[in-house]
Design a protein around this motif. Structure first.
Motif, PDB file in Angstrom:
ATOM      1  N   PRO A  19       4.636  57.521  -9.134  1.00  0.00           N
ATOM      2  CA  PRO A  19       5.498  58.798  -9.527  1.00  0.00           C
ATOM      3  C   PRO A  19       5.793  58.883 -11.060  1.00  0.00           C
ATOM      4  O   PRO A  19       6.143  59.703 -11.347  1.00  0.00           O
ATOM      5  N   THR A  55      13.939  60.748  -4.512  1.00  0.00           N
ATOM      6  CA  THR A  55      13.400  62.028  -3.800  1.00  0.00           C
ATOM      7  C   THR A  55      11.849  62.247  -4.109  1.00  0.00           C
ATOM      8  O   THR A  55      11.333  62.843  -3.244  1.00  0.00           O
ATOM      9  N   LEU A  56      11.712  62.254  -5.309  1.00  0.00           N
ATOM     10  CA  LEU A  56      10.329  62.226  -5.939  1.00  0.00           C
ATOM     11  C   LEU A  56       9.552  61.378  -5.062  1.00  0.00           C
ATOM     12  O   LEU A  56       8.349  61.787  -4.641  1.00  0.00           O
ATOM     13  N   VAL A 102       3.603  61.306 -12.232  1.00  0.00           N
ATOM     14  CA  VAL A 102       4.060  62.683 -11.733  1.00  0.00           C
ATOM     15  C   VAL A 102       5.103  63.211 -12.778  1.00  0.00           C
ATOM     16  O   VAL A 102       5.019  64.379 -13.292  1.00  0.00           O
ATOM     17  N   VAL A 103       5.939  62.014 -13.182  1.00  0.00           N
ATOM     18  CA  VAL A 103       6.957  62.605 -14.168  1.00  0.00           C
ATOM     19  C   VAL A 103       6.389  63.018 -15.711  1.00  0.00           C
ATOM     20  O   VAL A 103       6.658  63.912 -16.127  1.00  0.00           O
ATOM     21  N   PHE A 146      14.655  60.424  -8.641  1.00  0.00           N
ATOM     22  CA  PHE A 146      13.483  59.559  -8.469  1.00  0.00           C
ATOM     23  C   PHE A 146      12.845  59.050  -7.229  1.00  0.00           C
ATOM     24  O   PHE A 146      11.965  59.395  -6.590  1.00  0.00           O
ATOM     25  N   LEU A 179       6.287  62.745  -2.583  1.00  0.00           N
ATOM     26  CA  LEU A 179       4.716  62.390  -2.859  1.00  0.00           C
ATOM     27  C   LEU A 179       4.363  61.811  -1.298  1.00  0.00           C
ATOM     28  O   LEU A 179       3.139  61.911  -1.124  1.00  0.00           O
ATOM     29  N   ALA A 190       4.761  66.398 -15.215  1.00  0.00           N
ATOM     30  CA  ALA A 190       6.083  67.367 -14.983  1.00  0.00           C
ATOM     31  C   ALA A 190       6.528  67.669 -16.563  1.00  0.00           C
ATOM     32  O   ALA A 190       6.771  68.828 -16.865  1.00  0.00           O
TER      33      ALA A 190
END
Length: 142
Positions: free
Chosen positions: A30, A16-17, A33-34, A14, A21, A37
């Motif tokens: 985030p 890293t995401l 974005v999950v 998480f 971003l 995905a």
């Protein structure tokens, strides 16, 4: 009204995401974005069967070319052969994990094109093949 549930995601993944971003100037939440995905996976899983089963095949993914566990890699430089091997999900050279580009550059001591300098022998191959030829075959199969 939208309802939400919590899905456990590894903290490191998480974060890293979040960093990705931020470094790319993407101001989205985030969690949004999950969700995107998951929607992307759902849109693609019906025509990409590999997404529906967890693969137990280990190996190194080099752009479009997959090098399975046990793949041998070599490069000839100044009359000497240098060897590396895919072990698990890593390319190992002199006991350390390395990328193909770094392998070619380390052997030569200068900037090289790994696609044109490295030769590959996967467990099912009978002969060594230039990495660029293997890549072309992989791209043709797509």
């Amino acid at each position: 009204m939208k309802t939400h549930i919590s899905v456990p995601v590894e903290t490191k993944l998480f974060l890293t995401l979040v960093d990705f971003l931020r470094s790319n100037g993407d101001a989205r939440d985030p969690a949004e974005v999950v969700s995107a995905a998951i929607e992307y996976w759902l849109d693609n899983a019906s025509w990409k069967p590999e997404l529906l089963t967890e693969s137990s095949t280990r190996g190194y993914q080099w752009k479009s070319l997959f090098l399975p566990d046990g793949t041998e890699i070599r490069m000839q430089y100044k009359g000497t052969y240098f060897y590396a091997k895919v072990e698990g999900d890593d390319i190992i050279y002199n006991g350390k994990s390395i990328s193909p580009g770094s392998l070619a550059n380390t052997i030569a001591g200068n900037s090289r094109n790994a696609w044109r300098d490295l030769w590959i022998k996967r467990p099912h191959d009978k002969e060594w093949r230039l990495a660029d030829e293997c890549r072309s075959d992989a791209n043709d199969a797509d």
